[in-house]
Design an enzyme around this catalytic site. Structure first.
Site, short mmCIF file in Angstrom:
data_model
loop_
_atom_site.label_atom_id
_atom_site.label_comp_id
_atom_site.label_asym_id
_atom_site.label_seq_id
_atom_site.Cartn_x
_atom_site.Cartn_y
_atom_site.Cartn_z
N GLU A 1 -9.13 3.59 3.41
CA GLU A 1 -9.12 3.32 4.90
C GLU A 1 -7.95 4.23 5.45
O GLU A 1 -7.88 4.63 6.69
CB GLU A 1 -8.62 1.93 5.10
CG GLU A 1 -7.33 1.57 4.56
CD GLU A 1 -6.97 -0.19 4.98
OE1 GLU A 1 -8.01 -0.63 5.34
OE2 GLU A 1 -5.72 -0.40 5.07
N GLU B 1 -7.08 -5.97 -2.02
CA GLU B 1 -6.58 -4.66 -1.77
C GLU B 1 -5.27 -4.56 -2.58
O GLU B 1 -5.13 -4.53 -3.75
CB GLU B 1 -6.34 -4.63 -0.22
CG GLU B 1 -6.28 -3.35 0.37
CD GLU B 1 -6.19 -3.20 1.79
OE1 GLU B 1 -6.68 -2.16 2.35
OE2 GLU B 1 -5.73 -4.25 2.45
N GLU C 1 0.84 -1.19 0.17
CA GLU C 1 0.02 -0.12 -0.04
C GLU C 1 0.79 1.14 0.01
O GLU C 1 1.45 1.71 0.97
CB GLU C 1 -0.84 -0.15 1.31
CG GLU C 1 -1.82 -1.47 1.07
CD GLU C 1 -2.55 -1.44 2.53
OE1 GLU C 1 -2.43 -0.24 3.45
OE2 GLU C 1 -3.28 -2.38 2.91
N ASP D 1 -7.01 -11.60 5.57
CA ASP D 1 -6.26 -10.12 5.68
C ASP D 1 -5.00 -10.88 6.44
O ASP D 1 -4.61 -11.72 7.04
CB ASP D 1 -6.85 -9.55 6.95
CG ASP D 1 -6.66 -7.95 6.36
OD1 ASP D 1 -5.87 -7.75 5.76
OD2 ASP D 1 -7.58 -7.11 7.11
#
Length: 671
Positions: A478, A472, A182, A423
């Site tokens: 988020e 993701e 990310e 996750d």
């Protein structure tokens, strides 16, 4: 007499034809022999614009021209196996092929059909190794294969992307192989990136307007590829080595320490029946302009073929609990992680026709996915949801799930769950890549959807197992809960790079909106750093067959006009048209589902004006219902204005965007 003359003429014609064919065959063989002697080969895209030249003299090198301009020069590739000589490459045979067919994906991410058209060059070497190059109109790709059987160990892979000059890179820089991938896309010059700096994929190189995106697909039983600099005009591949031993960190249920890695990348046992294996495709996607990247489907086209019956898979939208911290209000129960709160989510989903809700972190004790917390009655929740035609997706930590995989999935199936959200994997070495495929297969057996979070980028599994419906692997909404860097410019970079690899679970839909100057970080009551309509337009521009509504159901119920529009936007499409697009600047996307069209426009932090021509419509009248930034949305970002009008094909629609703004429309054909 005339008959004899005709026979003579016919014999002469036949002789000429046969002689011509023989000469043609001799010429073809001669060209092939000459090419083999020189070990230089050329393969072009079907439109002739991309020309890939491959040299196999001692080492394997290739160069790429686009529209006559050098993009890559003397790039190189090699794969090294344990116990196999890495001496000079000796070509055994050369094959060529052309494929032109139309595919019909079960999950229609961009379109109902996908054209697969490429020219292929395959070089077979005498060391039981081969390499395939494919040239499409939208890019080129290569992959290695081996015909070895038994234990096959890859000790190293070399991939050097050598550009013809120095260019700017949008570089998603990483600090460790333990990563959620990310990242922000940092602008850097090629020759300023050292081998101490590395990035996850995909990444983009801007070659004077021609955009080059490097990524991979068909990633299976092998580690993911990362990219490091070289302090020159090139980028090199970097790979995490095989994990021999790992363990959870003290007092952690999800974060691991890697204790020991092997001296190799991958290890497999290949039986005689398999006859060898192929390795991941290295993709060099080409956008002749920015908009091309938004339609690029190489990641899907080069992925492994469908492995399951996908008829049960149902895309849709999801009411999500974690981003809004279960902050529901105007209710007569105590909100939180409890049965009553999730029934409220279900009621909201049913009211707006949303297909799913998610039970995110907190519904079970974190060390055991089957140990449900006392305030949750999971069977009651799922039964209540089923009665309202809403599916329930269950969040799990990857390691806890792995410890009891089949028992847990059997139980989820017995409960009637619709899917799982897995996750915190945070790795893509071979062992972790194998985990993704194992979960996909076992979940498919039980008709469970899979949404991977804390994950690496999409790399092909979704074609083989379309129950892996989204993931993701990007910096999404988020992050607004703890940081201020999710800007309109970032939102306008993701689709050109990360979305090229596959679906993005960005989790849009904030109903509390602000301009950058009045944005505040609030973990439990977060907001967007864009206008309301910018958030709404994401549902058209961003691709995710499982698309989240991130905000509180109470906020959506309060903002009924926005919610009603969002609820009507499909998550899969029959047709996609990019009206206009420029990285970090704007995107205007038109998508069709049946005979309905949706248009989404996202702008950057400057005020913008555009004119959209409706040339993509059929003849006839359409009702267009649109949301525009309100007159005060430059100060109060939640401000919007609704406009209803009839429109026709080729009509010009002028629009104005506030800073960090948007515009969105729904067009239905009138009878």
């Amino acid at each position: 007499m005339r008959t004899i003359q005709l026979r003579a003429i016919n014999k002469l014609i036949l002789f000429i034809i046969v002689t011509g064919l023989c000469l043609s065959n001799i010429q073809a063989k001669s060209l092939e022999q000459t090419s083999t002697e020189n070990s230089v080969y050329e393969v072009k895209s079907p439109d002739g614009e991309l020309v890939l030249t491959v040299s196999a003299q001692n080492t394997l090198n290739y160069s790429l021209k686009v529209a006559g301009r050098d993009i890559l020069k003397n790039a190189s590739a090699a794969l090294t196996f344990a116990g196999v000589s890495a001496d000079v490459l000796v070509i055994d045979s050369v094959k060529r092929a052309t494929v032109n067919r139309t595919l019909t994906p079960h999950i229609r991410q961009k379109s109902k059909q996908v054209v697969e058209h490429y020219n292929e060059l395959i070089l077979n070497f005498k060391n039981q190794q081969s390499i395939s190059f494919r040239a499409f109109n939208q890019g080129v790709a290569y992959r290695f294969s081996t015909q070895k059987t038994g234990e096959v160990i890859v000790t190293a892979e070399h991939a050097k992307f050598n550009f013809a000059a120095d260019h700017q890179v949008l570089f998603p820089e990483e600090t460790s192989f333990i990563s959620h991938n990310e990242r922000l896309y940092l602008p850097k010059q090629l020759n300023q990136i050292s081998n101490k700096q590395f990035a996850s994929l995909p990444l983009l190189v801007d070659v004077e307007g021609t955009k080059v995106v490097i990524t991979e697909t068909a990633l299976r039983e092998y580690p993911g590829m990362w990219i490091e600099g070289n302090s020159d005009n090139s980028l090199n591949a970097r790979f995490p080595h095989y994990v021999l031993k790992s363990e959870l960190k003290t007092n952690s249920d999800r974060n691991e320490n890697i204790i020991e890695r092997g001296q190799y990348l991958s290890k497999n046992t290949i039986d005689q029946q398999q006859g060898g294996r192929s390795f991941p495709w290295r993709i060099i996607a080409i956008g002749k302009d920015d908009a091309d990247l938004l339609l690029n489907q190489l990641s899907y086209l080069l992925a492994d073929e469908l492995a399951i019956d996908p008829s049960w898979i149902k895309p849709g939208k999801v009411a999500w609990d974690w981003w809004n911290a279960n902050n529901v209000y105007n209710v007569d129960f105590k909100a939180g992680i409890n049965t009553q709160t999730y029934k409220y989510y279900i009621d909201f989903a049913a009211q707006y026709g949303l297909e799913y809700i998610v039970l995110d972190e907190g519904w079970h004790h974190l060390t055991n996915v089957l140990d449900v917390v006392p305030d949750i009655n999971i069977q009651e929740i799922i039964d209540y949801a089923k009665a309202k035609n809403v599916g329930v997706i269950l969040w799990v930590i990857w390691k806890t799930l792995d410890n009891q995989l089949e028992v847990a999935l059997d139980t989820f199936e017995e409960w009637g769950a619709a899917g799982i959200k897995v996750d915190f994997m945070q790795r893509d070495d071979q062992a972790m890549v194998d985990y993704y495929w194992r979960v996909a297969k076992q979940a498919a057996k039980r008709h469970l959807l899979v949404d991977f979070h804390g994950s690496y980028k999409p790399a092909g599994i979704r074609r083989a197992y379309p129950n892996v419906i989204t993931r993701e692997g990007l910096r999404g909404l988020e992050h607004n809960k703890w940081a201020d860097y999710i800007t309109a410019e970032h939102n306008l970079t993701l689709p050109f790079i990360r979305q090229l690899a596959g679906p993005m679970d960005y989790t849009p839909g904030a109903m509390v909106n602000s301009q950058p100057e009045n944005f505040n970080i609030n973990f439990n009551r977060p907001m967007s750093k864009t206008t309301r309509v910018h958030q709404m337009a994401m549902y058209v521009v961003f691709e995710s067959p499982l698309q989240m509504l991130a905000d509180s159901p109470s906020n959506y119920l309060r903002e009924a006009e926005s919610t009603d529009f969002i609820s009507k936007v499909p998550t899969v499409w029959d047709e996609t048209i990019i009206v206009s697009a420029k990285i970090a600047d704007h995107i205007i996307t038109a998508r069709r589902s049946g005979d309905e069209w949706f248009i989404g426009v996202m702008g950057n932090s400057n005020k913008r004006e555009f004119t959209i021509n409706l040339s993509f419509l059929d003849n006839g009248n359409y009702q267009m219902d649109s949301f525009a930034d309100g007159i005060n949305s430059d100060r109060h970002a939640s401000d919007y204005k609704i406009h209803n009008q009839q429109v026709i094909k080729n009509q010009d629609i002028p629009i104005k965007l506030a800073p960090s703004g948007g515009w969105v429309a729904h067009l239905t054909k009138l009878k």
